[in-house]
Every structure is written in C-alpha cells, then in structure tokens.
Scaffold this motif. Sequence first.
Motif, PDB file in Angstrom:
ATOM      1  N   GLU A 204     -20.442 -23.987 -23.369  1.00  0.00           N
ATOM      2  CA  GLU A 204     -19.745 -23.139 -24.383  1.00  0.00           C
ATOM      3  C   GLU A 204     -20.402 -22.047 -24.832  1.00  0.00           C
ATOM      4  O   GLU A 204     -20.049 -21.320 -25.612  1.00  0.00           O
ATOM      5  CB  GLU A 204     -19.535 -24.471 -25.600  1.00  0.00           C
ATOM      6  CG  GLU A 204     -18.898 -25.475 -25.326  1.00  0.00           C
ATOM      7  CD  GLU A 204     -17.193 -25.095 -25.001  1.00  0.00           C
ATOM      8  OE1 GLU A 204     -16.793 -24.372 -25.439  1.00  0.00           O
ATOM      9  OE2 GLU A 204     -16.651 -25.775 -24.100  1.00  0.00           O
ATOM     10  N   ILE A 205     -21.580 -22.040 -24.478  1.00  0.00           N
ATOM     11  CA  ILE A 205     -22.618 -20.934 -24.928  1.00  0.00           C
ATOM     12  C   ILE A 205     -22.656 -19.738 -23.856  1.00  0.00           C
ATOM     13  O   ILE A 205     -22.409 -18.596 -24.140  1.00  0.00           O
ATOM     14  CB  ILE A 205     -23.868 -21.257 -25.240  1.00  0.00           C
ATOM     15  CG1 ILE A 205     -23.953 -22.028 -26.507  1.00  0.00           C
ATOM     16  CG2 ILE A 205     -24.866 -19.985 -25.440  1.00  0.00           C
ATOM     17  CD1 ILE A 205     -25.346 -22.532 -26.761  1.00  0.00           C
ATOM     18  N   TYR A 206     -22.316 -20.201 -22.636  1.00  0.00           N
ATOM     19  CA  TYR A 206     -22.224 -19.490 -21.411  1.00  0.00           C
ATOM     20  C   TYR A 206     -21.015 -19.509 -20.512  1.00  0.00           C
ATOM     21  O   TYR A 206     -20.810 -20.515 -19.684  1.00  0.00           O
ATOM     22  CB  TYR A 206     -23.466 -19.743 -20.566  1.00  0.00           C
ATOM     23  CG  TYR A 206     -24.899 -19.450 -21.151  1.00  0.00           C
ATOM     24  CD1 TYR A 206     -25.294 -17.945 -21.117  1.00  0.00           C
ATOM     25  CD2 TYR A 206     -25.528 -20.243 -21.859  1.00  0.00           C
ATOM     26  CE1 TYR A 206     -26.517 -17.752 -21.612  1.00  0.00           C
ATOM     27  CE2 TYR A 206     -26.772 -20.006 -22.467  1.00  0.00           C
ATOM     28  CZ  TYR A 206     -27.126 -18.814 -22.386  1.00  0.00           C
ATOM     29  OH  TYR A 206     -28.485 -18.389 -23.033  1.00  0.00           O
ATOM     30  N   PRO A 207     -20.043 -19.227 -21.164  1.00  0.00           N
ATOM     31  CA  PRO A 207     -18.303 -19.575 -20.931  1.00  0.00           C
ATOM     32  C   PRO A 207     -18.442 -19.267 -19.266  1.00  0.00           C
ATOM     33  O   PRO A 207     -17.242 -19.941 -18.720  1.00  0.00           O
ATOM     34  CB  PRO A 207     -17.523 -18.561 -21.634  1.00  0.00           C
ATOM     35  CG  PRO A 207     -18.325 -18.360 -22.793  1.00  0.00           C
ATOM     36  CD  PRO A 207     -19.719 -18.169 -22.409  1.00  0.00           C
ATOM     37  N   GLU A 208     -18.662 -18.358 -18.656  1.00  0.00           N
ATOM     38  CA  GLU A 208     -18.762 -18.009 -17.117  1.00  0.00           C
ATOM     39  C   GLU A 208     -19.257 -19.167 -16.568  1.00  0.00           C
ATOM     40  O   GLU A 208     -18.456 -19.419 -15.277  1.00  0.00           O
ATOM     41  CB  GLU A 208     -19.428 -16.775 -16.937  1.00  0.00           C
ATOM     42  CG  GLU A 208     -18.631 -15.617 -17.203  1.00  0.00           C
ATOM     43  CD  GLU A 208     -19.352 -14.279 -16.685  1.00  0.00           C
ATOM     44  OE1 GLU A 208     -20.085 -14.466 -15.660  1.00  0.00           O
ATOM     45  OE2 GLU A 208     -18.813 -13.157 -16.961  1.00  0.00           O
ATOM     46  N   LEU A 209     -19.924 -20.309 -16.872  1.00  0.00           N
ATOM     47  CA  LEU A 209     -20.213 -21.237 -16.302  1.00  0.00           C
ATOM     48  C   LEU A 209     -19.184 -22.358 -16.054  1.00  0.00           C
ATOM     49  O   LEU A 209     -19.043 -23.077 -14.971  1.00  0.00           O
ATOM     50  CB  LEU A 209     -21.508 -22.193 -16.690  1.00  0.00           C
ATOM     51  CG  LEU A 209     -22.769 -21.555 -16.775  1.00  0.00           C
ATOM     52  CD1 LEU A 209     -23.767 -22.097 -17.818  1.00  0.00           C
ATOM     53  CD2 LEU A 209     -23.364 -21.374 -15.400  1.00  0.00           C
TER      54      LEU A 209
END
Length: 474
Positions: A204-209
């Motif tokens: 949610e903090i690093y959407p590309e994951l």
Amino acid sequence: MGLHPPPKVLIAGGGIGGLFLAILLEKAGIPYHVYERAPFIRPLGALMTLNANILPAFDQLGLLEPLAKISRVLSTVQLYKESLKLIGTIDVSGFKEKTGYDYFAFSRPDLYDLLISQVPVEKISFNKKVVWLLQNDEGVMIRTSDNETYHGDILVGADGAHSAVRQNLYKHLAKKNELPACDSENLKAAHICMVGTTVPLDPEIYPELKDEQSRTSTIIGRAKAHTWVTTTLSNNRISYSVTQQLDYETAKNALFRNSEWSPESNMEMIKEIYNFPVKNGSDGSGGRVRTLGDLIDATPPEHISKVFIEEKLFETWYGGRTVLIGDACHKMQPSGGQGAVNAMEDAIILANCLYDISDGKVPVTSERITDAFRDYREQRYAHAKFQVENSQDLAKILTGQTFAERLTRTVMYNLPKWIVTYDYLKQMGYRPQIMFMPTVPDPPNLRVYPQKPSKRYLAEQAERNNNSSIRLEM
C-alpha cells in the motif's frame, strides 16, 4: 589396465562463479573441493538479472524452475530525472517466445542460496583464504590463511577481483619473464557503489510491489555525481543501488580493498544519499515522496554493502596447473549486468574442457591440462572482452553528466521496440551450454553462436547407441 583417475580440482572462492563450477564438476564426475575465505555467508548484494545468455544451462541442470520461484519477470526499465520526470522507458517484456526464456530479476543472495544448496556440504570449507601456491608437473599445493595445506591436480582461482591466486600465479610468471606488462597494472576504479535489499514492504505504501512483474527505475542526479536504481523483487522487497562517479584523483588513488569496508564505514555515504527521491513509493495519500532513506531504514545494516566498482581485462588467464575465472580475470562494471553471468559462462566452458580430458583412457598430464586451459581461454576471451568494453560504455551512458552522455541516454531510452528487440536478440545469441549433458534446443528464429562440441560426450553417446542396437538385435 584400469582407468586413469580424473583430475582433482581445488576451487579458491565460493562465490557465484566458484559454486557454479562446483555444480558442473559434480555433474561431470570430476572430484573437487571449494575453499572460501569468508568464515560464513554474508547476505550482501542487491539486484541480479539473468536471461537467455545463461538460462539454458540452468535449464540443463534442473535449476530453471527453482530460479523462477525466487524471481520476478522483468518488464520495464524506466529512466527519470531527479525531479522524477520520466525521460524514457525500455520495454524488455515479451522476449520469451523469441529466446525461449523470460528475463528474471531477483536478489543476489537468493541466487547464492540456490547454488550453494546444490553443493554437498562436505565439499566446501569456509574461513579458508588461499594465500600461497606451489605447482609442478606432479600437481598443485595451496596453503590457506589458517596455515593448512591442500593438494590437487588443478587450481581454479575464482576468488574475485583481488584474487590471491592470480597474484601468486603472476608473481611466479613475472620471475620467468612470462607475464605481459599490462597484467602488472592495477585495476581501475571509476565509481563507488552502495547496494542493499529491503525486508518485505507494505504494497500500500509501495504500490508497484502489487505488480507481478518486476520494474526497474533509474534516477539521474541533478548537478551531482550520483545515479540510483530501484527494482521491485519477489516477497514485496525492493533492491537499490547508488553509484557515485569518482573524480580523477580519487579514482587514481583508490588502492584499498573492498574487504576493508564495514557497515560502520557506510554511514558517511548513507547520510549523503538519504534524501534522494525514489519512484517506487508514496504514502498512499498523495503525500511525501519516498526516499532512499526509507529503503535504507528497511534494510538490516549488515545487509548493506559499499564497494569500489573496478574494471580490468587481464590477458593471462592460466599458467601451469592454475586457471582463473570470473572477476579474477575480467572485472566488469555492473552497468551491463554481466559480471556474474560471465563468471558462470567461464565455469561452463572450463568444465566442458576439463570433462574432455577426464575420460580415463590416458593420464591427465600437465600438457593436457595446459591444452584444456588454452582451449577455455580461446573460447571465452573475445566475448569477455566485448562485455568488459560494453559495460564501460553503458556506465558512461547511465552515469555520465556531459551533454553527449545525457543525449545518448535520452535516445537509448526512447528507441522503438523493434530496435531494442534486434539488439537484445543479437546479444542473446551467445548462450553456451553444458556439452556433457543433453542440450536445450535453440529457438528456430534465434541466431545462436556455434559452440565447440564435446568429443568425449559424442563418442560415449555413439557407444551407448551402438550397444543399444546390439541388444535389440539379440
């Protein structure tokens, strides 16, 4: 009369090249032992990528599926200004149908764990730095840092850019005036690089994951000698690397060794790069841009490493019963992502050559060993030279700050897909395979560089086929 035994191989260095060679020798039935200087495995390193240059060999070894499980398929490589304005994108997706393999991205320690799991525990010893060697027509002897000695028939120096095996070999060759002057020159250091891989992060903090495929983002610093790269990996992790160009005087005087660096020595560089922006994350509400500091804070300090990026192609790859592979004979810039790949390619060709002289029909003499080493270098030198030079050019393009370098960089990241595909397929044509195992068929439309077959393997195959025909007739 009994069969002559195969040569016993001593491998100095338990890195990726040394371990890959050990796996190949295990398959070839050639005795070996690995001597690794570190007392234990340190999970250092960040991103690694493997593609059709080396994946056929993983396929032959049954390691392709385990590798896929620790990887994500790389889809795009994007280039940004420090303002996070997009400069261009290289699309590397969709090559599997043309080359037979995906473009895998993963953490280097994950590959190391996979390789070392394939080597019997009794065949690798830690805390065994090779410090001295002696060789003659009867064999080779090494002494390790704990004052123990070991004997074998062949010594392979897979112990890195500052190889103690190479230094000892070159010292003996120099005394006999058999060492080219260029091989006595120091490696050149033009950059410093800090790398690491985070613990699992919140998508949610690093959407590309959330993307099942891997994405790489390269950011060019504004008015600073830094370029930084982040890549999404499996298990919701992000790898990162920060490359700093060295000025001429710093590079010229860069004589200390990577082993002298410690987690404590990283702090100065960490402070310098802590607030550099990264493209991979946000706070989920359109707030502050995430920085390298966020990734560093999510990485155990002992998993962050800082190294000099050195380069040099050595002319002398062997002497007597000693031979070099990987960084010990060709240290490359990491910009081309080919350092570990070329170490493994060295291991494949060397193992092929050693297999052919180990048929048991005649003794493995010093002369036959030298012939095998010569064959190995002749098969590998031209490609290694190309990759050293290519990595130098890519390093200038990806980190250079001159107008010509910036222009070249922009053009490269905005090329039509057909040009990118053409260049990729041209490079993927070099894909050495293990010639004493069933080979993987080449894709029908890929122009593959021809490879020297194994005379021993072909003869043994013919003999097996002949025996099968006789049994059928009976």
